[in-house]
Write a protein that holds these residues in place. Structure first.
Motif, mmCIF file in Angstrom:
data_model
loop_
_atom_site.group_PDB
_atom_site.id
_atom_site.type_symbol
_atom_site.label_atom_id
_atom_site.label_comp_id
_atom_site.label_asym_id
_atom_site.label_seq_id
_atom_site.Cartn_x
_atom_site.Cartn_y
_atom_site.Cartn_z
ATOM 1 N N THR A 30 5.711 9.557 0.772
ATOM 2 C CA THR A 30 4.272 10.096 0.679
ATOM 3 C C THR A 30 4.126 10.190 -1.163
ATOM 4 O O THR A 30 3.070 10.314 -1.036
ATOM 5 C CB THR A 30 5.175 12.164 0.909
ATOM 6 N N GLU A 31 4.239 9.976 -1.360
ATOM 7 C CA GLU A 31 4.406 9.835 -2.975
ATOM 8 C C GLU A 31 3.830 8.951 -3.147
ATOM 9 O O GLU A 31 2.742 8.837 -3.912
ATOM 10 C CB GLU A 31 5.425 10.117 -4.514
ATOM 11 N N ALA A 32 3.405 8.126 -2.181
ATOM 12 C CA ALA A 32 3.364 6.166 -2.614
ATOM 13 C C ALA A 32 1.897 5.813 -1.883
ATOM 14 O O ALA A 32 1.060 6.103 -2.207
ATOM 15 C CB ALA A 32 4.200 5.121 -2.184
ATOM 16 N N ALA A 33 1.763 7.101 -0.862
ATOM 17 C CA ALA A 33 0.330 7.251 -0.422
ATOM 18 C C ALA A 33 -0.420 8.257 -0.463
ATOM 19 O O ALA A 33 -1.423 7.904 -0.746
ATOM 20 C CB ALA A 33 0.464 8.198 1.021
ATOM 21 N N GLU A 34 0.635 9.239 -1.198
ATOM 22 C CA GLU A 34 -0.909 9.575 -2.635
ATOM 23 C C GLU A 34 -1.641 8.820 -3.326
ATOM 24 O O GLU A 34 -2.532 9.489 -4.174
ATOM 25 C CB GLU A 34 -0.888 11.277 -2.943
ATOM 26 N N ARG A 35 -0.442 8.509 -4.256
ATOM 27 C CA ARG A 35 -0.454 7.634 -5.576
ATOM 28 C C ARG A 35 -2.362 6.881 -5.421
ATOM 29 O O ARG A 35 -3.050 6.242 -5.608
ATOM 30 C CB ARG A 35 0.314 6.922 -6.098
ATOM 31 N N VAL A 71 1.067 4.286 6.360
ATOM 32 C CA VAL A 71 1.324 4.755 4.817
ATOM 33 C C VAL A 71 0.706 6.472 4.979
ATOM 34 O O VAL A 71 0.831 7.439 4.628
ATOM 35 C CB VAL A 71 0.342 4.200 3.687
ATOM 36 N N TRP A 72 -0.483 6.499 5.515
ATOM 37 C CA TRP A 72 -1.198 8.293 5.694
ATOM 38 C C TRP A 72 -1.240 9.141 6.156
ATOM 39 O O TRP A 72 -1.495 10.120 6.268
ATOM 40 C CB TRP A 72 -2.521 7.559 5.018
ATOM 41 N N SER A 73 -0.333 8.673 7.433
ATOM 42 C CA SER A 73 -0.767 9.446 9.483
ATOM 43 C C SER A 73 -0.216 10.480 8.402
ATOM 44 O O SER A 73 -0.923 11.767 9.562
ATOM 45 C CB SER A 73 -0.695 8.912 10.113
ATOM 46 N N GLY A 74 1.298 11.238 7.940
ATOM 47 C CA GLY A 74 2.290 11.774 7.907
ATOM 48 C C GLY A 74 1.278 12.860 6.966
ATOM 49 O O GLY A 74 2.517 13.832 6.534
#
Length: 198
Positions: A30-35, A71-74
């Motif tokens: 989650t952190e990597a996706a947002e970054r 990466v982003w769907s969740g």
């Protein structure tokens, strides 16, 4: 009374969890996706290179929508990662079924005239016009205010949801999904208006 003996629960040692096989920590994903989303949106806005907008537009084609989904769907709808997932999903859908999208959009545009104006689709809204519009919206990640990108995508989804509701074929669930997408993008647009630029 039972003859069964009760034992104190076993306390795993420090090596116990190291030996457990598992996937990546969801918090780290989650952190990597947002970054990655923040870097993509904020970094693209700082660039004067028109090729950046094209790279963003074709990200799903070069990396694959499945990779982006992983990466982003969740990500929650109100995060940049969640917004980008919904935008790329919308673009992929329009490019995969431009005739069906054009039919649904055309059915909804008279009942949702304000949303039609905000979406900015050419009149009449044929398949090529819809592809051009959704591409222009995604290019806006690099060239315009991200809130405007979200509002245009939300308006487009609202017109399609309205059109679906007026047609016989789509199910109630399909109409609701598009309406929820529209509401999520619109809410994210409002969040983006107050989000600090970082």
């Amino acid at each position: 009374m039972s003859d069964r003996q009760h034992h104190r629960p076993m306390r795993p040692g420090g090596d116990f969890f190291a030996g457990v096989l598992g996937g990546t920590d969801p918090a780290l994903v989650t952190e990597a996706a947002e970054r990655a989303a923040v870097l993509l949106v904020r970094g693209a806005r700082g660039s004067d290179d028109p090729a950046v907008a094209d790279r963003i537009l074709h990200l799903a084609e070069t990396e694959g929508i499945e990779t982006i989904a992983e990466v982003w769907s969740g990500a929650p709808a109100d995060t940049l990662a969640g917004c980008l997932w919904r935008l790329f999903l919308l673009r992929s859908w329009v490019h995969a079924d431009p005739l069906g999208v054009a039919r649904e959009y055309d059915a909804g545009r008279r009942a949702a005239p304000v949303a039609q104006v905000v979406a900015g689709v050419a009149d009449p809204p044929g398949p090529e016009e819809l592809r051009a519009m959704v591409d222009q919206v995604l290019r806006g990640i690099a060239s315009s205010d991200f809130a405007d990108v979200l509002f245009r995508a939300a308006a487009f989804a609202r017109v399609v949801a309205t059109g679906r509701a007026g047609l016989v074929e789509p199910s109630d669930a399909q109409v609701r999904r598009m309406l929820v997408l529209s509401e999520q993008l619109e809410a994210a647009g409002h969040e983006e208006l107050v989000r600090p630029l970082s």
